[in-house]
Design a protein around this motif. Structure first.
Motif, PDB file in Angstrom:
ATOM      1  N   MET A 176       0.849  -1.176   0.000  1.00  0.00           N
ATOM      2  CA  MET A 176       0.000   0.000   0.000  1.00  0.00           C
ATOM      3  C   MET A 176       0.893   1.237   0.000  1.00  0.00           C
ATOM      4  SD  MET A 176      -2.682   1.143   2.972  1.00  0.00           S
ATOM      5  CE  MET A 176      -4.265   1.466   2.285  1.00  0.00           C
ATOM      6  N   LYS A 177       0.582   2.197  -0.835  1.00  0.00           N
ATOM      7  CA  LYS A 177       1.336   3.450  -0.883  1.00  0.00           C
ATOM      8  C   LYS A 177       0.725   4.427   0.118  1.00  0.00           C
ATOM      9  CE  LYS A 177       3.279   3.517  -5.492  1.00  0.00           C
ATOM     10  NZ  LYS A 177       4.657   3.439  -5.089  1.00  0.00           N
ATOM     11  N   VAL A 178       1.613   5.030   0.934  1.00  0.00           N
ATOM     12  CA  VAL A 178       1.174   6.026   1.919  1.00  0.00           C
ATOM     13  C   VAL A 178       2.099   7.235   1.836  1.00  0.00           C
ATOM     14  CG1 VAL A 178       0.157   4.360   3.529  1.00  0.00           C
ATOM     15  CG2 VAL A 178       2.553   4.987   3.762  1.00  0.00           C
ATOM     16  N   ILE A 179       1.582   8.366   2.266  1.00  0.00           N
ATOM     17  CA  ILE A 179       2.383   9.576   2.406  1.00  0.00           C
ATOM     18  C   ILE A 179       2.498   9.849   3.901  1.00  0.00           C
ATOM     19  CG2 ILE A 179       2.492  12.047   1.989  1.00  0.00           C
ATOM     20  CD1 ILE A 179       1.062  11.583  -0.633  1.00  0.00           C
ATOM     21  N   LEU A 180       3.734   9.930   4.381  1.00  0.00           N
ATOM     22  CA  LEU A 180       3.963  10.127   5.814  1.00  0.00           C
ATOM     23  C   LEU A 180       3.588  11.549   6.217  1.00  0.00           C
ATOM     24  CD1 LEU A 180       7.388   8.295   6.227  1.00  0.00           C
ATOM     25  CD2 LEU A 180       5.103   7.416   6.642  1.00  0.00           C
ATOM     26  N   LEU A 181       2.824  11.657   7.272  1.00  0.00           N
ATOM     27  CA  LEU A 181       2.419  12.958   7.798  1.00  0.00           C
ATOM     28  C   LEU A 181       3.371  13.432   8.892  1.00  0.00           C
ATOM     29  CD1 LEU A 181      -1.424  12.299   8.049  1.00  0.00           C
ATOM     30  CD2 LEU A 181      -0.183  13.425   6.203  1.00  0.00           C
ATOM     31  N   GLN A 182       4.076  12.488   9.508  1.00  0.00           N
ATOM     32  CA  GLN A 182       5.061  12.801  10.544  1.00  0.00           C
ATOM     33  C   GLN A 182       6.287  11.929  10.294  1.00  0.00           C
ATOM     34  OE1 GLN A 182       3.485  12.316  14.493  1.00  0.00           O
ATOM     35  NE2 GLN A 182       1.531  13.266  13.968  1.00  0.00           N
ATOM     36  N   VAL A 212       8.661   9.012  10.870  1.00  0.00           N
ATOM     37  CA  VAL A 212       8.513   7.683  11.451  1.00  0.00           C
ATOM     38  C   VAL A 212       9.892   7.043  11.449  1.00  0.00           C
ATOM     39  CG1 VAL A 212       7.423   5.421  11.258  1.00  0.00           C
ATOM     40  CG2 VAL A 212       6.150   7.472  10.605  1.00  0.00           C
ATOM     41  N   GLU A 213      10.383   6.713  12.639  1.00  0.00           N
ATOM     42  CA  GLU A 213      11.720   6.155  12.764  1.00  0.00           C
ATOM     43  C   GLU A 213      11.816   4.833  12.011  1.00  0.00           C
ATOM     44  OE1 GLU A 213      14.754   4.734  16.280  1.00  0.00           O
ATOM     45  OE2 GLU A 213      13.229   6.230  16.737  1.00  0.00           O
ATOM     46  N   GLY A 214      12.847   4.713  11.207  1.00  0.00           N
ATOM     47  CA  GLY A 214      13.059   3.492  10.446  1.00  0.00           C
ATOM     48  C   GLY A 214      12.289   3.437   9.139  1.00  0.00           C
ATOM     49  N   LEU A 215      11.424   4.434   8.885  1.00  0.00           N
ATOM     50  CA  LEU A 215      10.635   4.425   7.651  1.00  0.00           C
ATOM     51  C   LEU A 215      10.908   5.641   6.780  1.00  0.00           C
ATOM     52  CD1 LEU A 215       8.510   2.899   6.029  1.00  0.00           C
ATOM     53  CD2 LEU A 215       6.753   4.130   7.285  1.00  0.00           C
ATOM     54  N   GLY A 216      10.835   6.834   7.366  1.00  0.00           N
ATOM     55  CA  GLY A 216      11.089   8.035   6.582  1.00  0.00           C
ATOM     56  C   GLY A 216      10.658   9.289   7.302  1.00  0.00           C
ATOM     57  N   GLN A 217      10.731  10.397   6.569  1.00  0.00           N
ATOM     58  CA  GLN A 217      10.385  11.690   7.138  1.00  0.00           C
ATOM     59  C   GLN A 217       9.030  12.148   6.615  1.00  0.00           C
ATOM     60  OE1 GLN A 217      13.633  14.233   6.086  1.00  0.00           O
ATOM     61  NE2 GLN A 217      14.956  13.443   7.697  1.00  0.00           N
ATOM     62  N   ALA A 218       8.468  13.151   7.260  1.00  0.00           N
ATOM     63  CA  ALA A 218       7.181  13.696   6.855  1.00  0.00           C
ATOM     64  C   ALA A 218       7.257  14.151   5.401  1.00  0.00           C
ATOM     65  CB  ALA A 218       6.793  14.858   7.753  1.00  0.00           C
ATOM     66  N   GLY A 219       6.236  13.795   4.625  1.00  0.00           N
ATOM     67  CA  GLY A 219       6.184  14.177   3.222  1.00  0.00           C
ATOM     68  C   GLY A 219       6.693  13.098   2.289  1.00  0.00           C
ATOM     69  N   ASP A 257       6.026   2.753   0.146  1.00  0.00           N
ATOM     70  CA  ASP A 257       5.229   1.570  -0.137  1.00  0.00           C
ATOM     71  C   ASP A 257       5.419   0.639   1.059  1.00  0.00           C
ATOM     72  OD1 ASP A 257       3.567  -0.113  -1.458  1.00  0.00           O
ATOM     73  OD2 ASP A 257       5.042  -0.785  -2.932  1.00  0.00           O
ATOM     74  N   VAL A 258       4.351   0.413   1.833  1.00  0.00           N
ATOM     75  CA  VAL A 258       4.432  -0.400   3.047  1.00  0.00           C
ATOM     76  C   VAL A 258       3.423  -1.540   2.962  1.00  0.00           C
ATOM     77  CG1 VAL A 258       5.236   1.506   4.491  1.00  0.00           C
ATOM     78  CG2 VAL A 258       2.804   1.066   4.303  1.00  0.00           C
ATOM     79  N   ALA A 259       3.565  -2.494   3.862  1.00  0.00           N
ATOM     80  CA  ALA A 259       2.626  -3.616   3.920  1.00  0.00           C
ATOM     81  C   ALA A 259       1.241  -3.110   4.319  1.00  0.00           C
ATOM     82  CB  ALA A 259       3.121  -4.652   4.919  1.00  0.00           C
ATOM     83  N   ASN A 260       0.212  -3.762   3.788  1.00  0.00           N
ATOM     84  CA  ASN A 260      -1.163  -3.337   4.072  1.00  0.00           C
ATOM     85  C   ASN A 260      -1.459  -3.345   5.567  1.00  0.00           C
ATOM     86  OD1 ASN A 260      -1.724  -2.961   1.382  1.00  0.00           O
ATOM     87  ND2 ASN A 260      -2.645  -5.001   1.094  1.00  0.00           N
ATOM     88  N   GLY A 261      -1.055  -4.405   6.269  1.00  0.00           N
ATOM     89  CA  GLY A 261      -1.328  -4.507   7.703  1.00  0.00           C
ATOM     90  C   GLY A 261      -0.606  -3.424   8.498  1.00  0.00           C
ATOM     91  N   TYR A 262       0.629  -3.109   8.131  1.00  0.00           N
ATOM     92  CA  TYR A 262       1.395  -2.059   8.818  1.00  0.00           C
ATOM     93  C   TYR A 262       0.692  -0.715   8.658  1.00  0.00           C
ATOM     94  CZ  TYR A 262       5.491   0.780  10.105  1.00  0.00           C
ATOM     95  OH  TYR A 262       6.348   1.672  10.694  1.00  0.00           O
ATOM     96  N   ALA A 263       0.226  -0.446   7.460  1.00  0.00           N
ATOM     97  CA  ALA A 263      -0.467   0.817   7.217  1.00  0.00           C
ATOM     98  C   ALA A 263      -1.799   0.846   7.956  1.00  0.00           C
ATOM     99  CB  ALA A 263      -0.688   1.013   5.727  1.00  0.00           C
ATOM    100  N   ARG A 264      -2.596  -0.216   7.808  1.00  0.00           N
ATOM    101  CA  ARG A 264      -3.947  -0.249   8.367  1.00  0.00           C
ATOM    102  C   ARG A 264      -3.949  -0.309   9.893  1.00  0.00           C
ATOM    103  NH1 ARG A 264      -5.734  -3.800   4.939  1.00  0.00           N
ATOM    104  NH2 ARG A 264      -5.005  -5.551   6.177  1.00  0.00           N
ATOM    105  N   ASN A 265      -3.001  -1.028  10.495  1.00  0.00           N
ATOM    106  CA  ASN A 265      -3.029  -1.247  11.944  1.00  0.00           C
ATOM    107  C   ASN A 265      -2.137  -0.297  12.739  1.00  0.00           C
ATOM    108  OD1 ASN A 265      -4.800  -3.438  11.701  1.00  0.00           O
ATOM    109  ND2 ASN A 265      -3.078  -4.794  11.203  1.00  0.00           N
ATOM    110  N   TYR A 266      -1.148   0.312  12.086  1.00  0.00           N
ATOM    111  CA  TYR A 266      -0.220   1.154  12.849  1.00  0.00           C
ATOM    112  C   TYR A 266      -0.190   2.593  12.337  1.00  0.00           C
ATOM    113  CZ  TYR A 266       4.045   2.789  15.116  1.00  0.00           C
ATOM    114  OH  TYR A 266       4.936   3.504  15.852  1.00  0.00           O
ATOM    115  N   LEU A 267       0.126   2.777  11.065  1.00  0.00           N
ATOM    116  CA  LEU A 267       0.340   4.133  10.552  1.00  0.00           C
ATOM    117  C   LEU A 267      -0.948   4.956  10.479  1.00  0.00           C
ATOM    118  CD1 LEU A 267       2.881   3.360   7.684  1.00  0.00           C
ATOM    119  CD2 LEU A 267       3.373   4.339   9.925  1.00  0.00           C
TER     120      LEU A 267
END
Length: 154
Positions: free
Chosen positions: A1-7, A9-16, A20-30
């Motif tokens: 699933m493609k997401v745009i980071l709003l803040q 996230v350590e180990g993933l990226g910076q805001a903006g 492309d992350v796993a569906n469960g990671y996006a749906r349950n955490y981000l």
């Protein structure tokens, strides 16, 4: 699933950043923590506009820094000081003195910590003092230190 980071996230990226992350990671955490939003066409367009605006801002800032460097390169400051034996000053000329003189005579406000003066000036003469304006942009100010008594008798 493609997401745009709003803040950030350590180990993933910076805001903006678009990731492309796993569906469960996006749906349950981000998404529940509002750390990211789904990458919709409108959010992608908004992100591209923000990136373009940031790029224009950085270009403008780089141009201003270059103009400041050119202006500082043409400045020569003169300090009058009391001199003791062997041409040594009774006091010293510090980076704070140089910053104050720039503010008073040239109407340029710079932080004293950007003036790269390893140790205070304690003798008569002409000195070339480097000033760090920003990363990769440096200029030199000419500082003349003259005897206060020589000006009175002349």
């Amino acid at each position: 699933m493609k997401v745009i980071l709003l803040q950030d996230v350590e180990g993933l990226g910076q805001a903006g950043d678009m990731k492309d992350v796993a569906n469960g990671y996006a749906r349950n955490y981000l998404l529940p923590r509002r750390l990211a939003a789904g990458a919709t066409p409108s959010l992608i367009a908004n992100r591209e506009q923000r990136i373009a605006a940031e790029k224009r801002r950085l270009e403008k800032l780089a141009e201003q820094n270059q103009q400041m460097a050119e202006r500082l390169g043409q400045i020569a400051l003169t300090f009058k000081a009391k001199v003791g034996g062997q041409g040594r000053l009774y006091g010293s000329i510090t980076s704070q003195d140089i910053a104050t003189a720039l503010r008073d005579t040239e109407d340029i406000s710079i932080d004293r910590r950007t003036i790269d003066l390893s140790e205070p000036i304690r003798s008569l003469g002409t000195f070339s003092i480097p000033v760090k304006i920003s990363t990769g942009v440096e200029s030199k100010i000419t500082v003349n230190v003259i005897d206060e008594a020589a000006q009175v008798t002349a």
